[in-house]
Scaffold this motif. Structure first.
Motif, PDB file in Angstrom:
ATOM      1  N   ASP A  64       0.832  -1.197   0.000  1.00 24.44           N
ATOM      2  CA  ASP A  64       0.000   0.000   0.000  1.00 24.44           C
ATOM      3  C   ASP A  64       0.873   1.256   0.000  1.00 24.44           C
ATOM      4  OD1 ASP A  64      -2.052   1.842   0.244  1.00 24.44           O
ATOM      5  OD2 ASP A  64      -2.951   0.902   2.005  1.00 24.44           O
ATOM      6  N   LYS A 104      -3.128  -0.569  -7.588  1.00 19.87           N
ATOM      7  CA  LYS A 104      -4.339   0.230  -7.711  1.00 19.87           C
ATOM      8  C   LYS A 104      -5.255  -0.091  -6.529  1.00 19.87           C
ATOM      9  CE  LYS A 104      -4.156   0.612 -12.627  1.00 19.87           C
ATOM     10  NZ  LYS A 104      -4.040  -0.175 -13.778  1.00 19.87           N
ATOM     11  N   SER A 105      -6.231   0.755  -6.336  1.00 19.99           N
ATOM     12  CA  SER A 105      -7.143   0.642  -5.197  1.00 19.99           C
ATOM     13  C   SER A 105      -7.804  -0.738  -5.118  1.00 19.99           C
ATOM     14  CB  SER A 105      -8.210   1.734  -5.300  1.00 19.99           C
ATOM     15  OG  SER A 105      -9.096   1.655  -4.232  1.00 19.99           O
ATOM     16  N   HIS A 106      -8.332  -1.229  -6.234  1.00 15.92           N
ATOM     17  CA  HIS A 106      -9.024  -2.526  -6.184  1.00 15.92           C
ATOM     18  C   HIS A 106      -8.053  -3.674  -5.913  1.00 15.92           C
ATOM     19  CE1 HIS A 106      -7.776  -2.583 -10.439  1.00 15.92           C
ATOM     20  NE2 HIS A 106      -7.902  -3.892 -10.381  1.00 15.92           N
ATOM     21  N   ARG A 108     -14.890  -0.637   0.855  1.00 16.47           N
ATOM     22  CA  ARG A 108     -13.970   0.445   0.499  1.00 16.47           C
ATOM     23  C   ARG A 108     -12.575   0.131   1.027  1.00 16.47           C
ATOM     24  NH1 ARG A 108     -17.304   2.984   3.723  1.00 16.47           N
ATOM     25  NH2 ARG A 108     -15.553   3.984   4.803  1.00 16.47           N
ATOM     26  N   LEU A 109     -11.577   0.700   0.371  1.00 16.84           N
ATOM     27  CA  LEU A 109     -10.179   0.505   0.766  1.00 16.84           C
ATOM     28  C   LEU A 109      -9.942   1.012   2.191  1.00 16.84           C
ATOM     29  CD1 LEU A 109      -7.274  -0.318   0.192  1.00 16.84           C
ATOM     30  CD2 LEU A 109      -6.965   1.868  -1.012  1.00 16.84           C
TER      31      LEU A 109
END
Length: 187
Positions: free
Chosen positions: A69, A75-77, A133-134
């Motif tokens: 991270d 990427k976010s997903h 959500r992340l």
């Protein structure tokens, strides 16, 4: 009268100093030092295989997510999937033994071991529902890492990461070190 010495357990780490170094590295927040600690855990795993304590394995997976991270490479997903897998594994692995004895709801098992119910609900969403959500995955990771630190890592050696554990007798800690560090009785 002869005092019986506790049985010694063969472990993957060289000793207390290496264990402490890895624990501090994992929890320090510096991604470079965390990666060094993760590399050491990988070496332990290659030596110890399936006998690796579940808490060490789960901690490493969650820290690996945080390192990825912070790198900005995913990427976010992709991060949601990475955190999600680590969180699902954590909940499943710590409840697995008790589940084999009897079919007990995960929420009840979580209450018994002091894991917040919302972490189990997050695991349920990750497994069966829409991906969260992340930010929620990150929060779940932080809560679980804190739980692992308090419940497993700090208790193993009365480490300075645990507040209020200085009451224990150092001799007893030293004798217990070789047996506790090698097993997964923390559950």
């Amino acid at each position: 009268r002869r005092r019986l010495k506790p049985l010694r357990t063969v472990v993957a780490w060289r000793g207390r100093a290496e264990w402490d170094q890895v624990m501090v590295g994992l929890y320090c927040g510096d991604s470079r030092l965390q990666q060094d600690a993760l590399d050491r855990v990988s070496a332990w795993k290659s030596r110890y295989g399936q006998k690796m304590p579940l808490a060490v394995d789960c901690t490493a997976e969650l820290i690996r997510c945080k390192v990825l991270d912070s790198s900005g490479r995913l990427k976010s997903h992709e991060l949601i999937l990475s955190y999600g897998l680590a969180l699902v594994r954590f909940v499943n692995l710590i409840t697995e033994r008790k589940q084999k004895m009897a079919s007990i709801p995960l929420r009840q098992l979580a209450r018994e071991v002091d894991i917040p119910i919302w972490v189990v609900d997050l695991r349920h969403e990750l497994t069966h529902g829409k991906l969260p959500r992340l930010a929620l995955c990150r929060k779940g990771c932080d809560v679980v890492l804190d739980w692992l630190r308090k419940t497993y890592w700090s208790r193993q050696l009365g480490n300075n990461l645990c507040e209020g554990s200085e009451d224990e007798d150092e001799d007893e800690e030293e004798e217990a070190t070789n047996t506790e560090l090698g097993n997964d009785a923390w559950e």
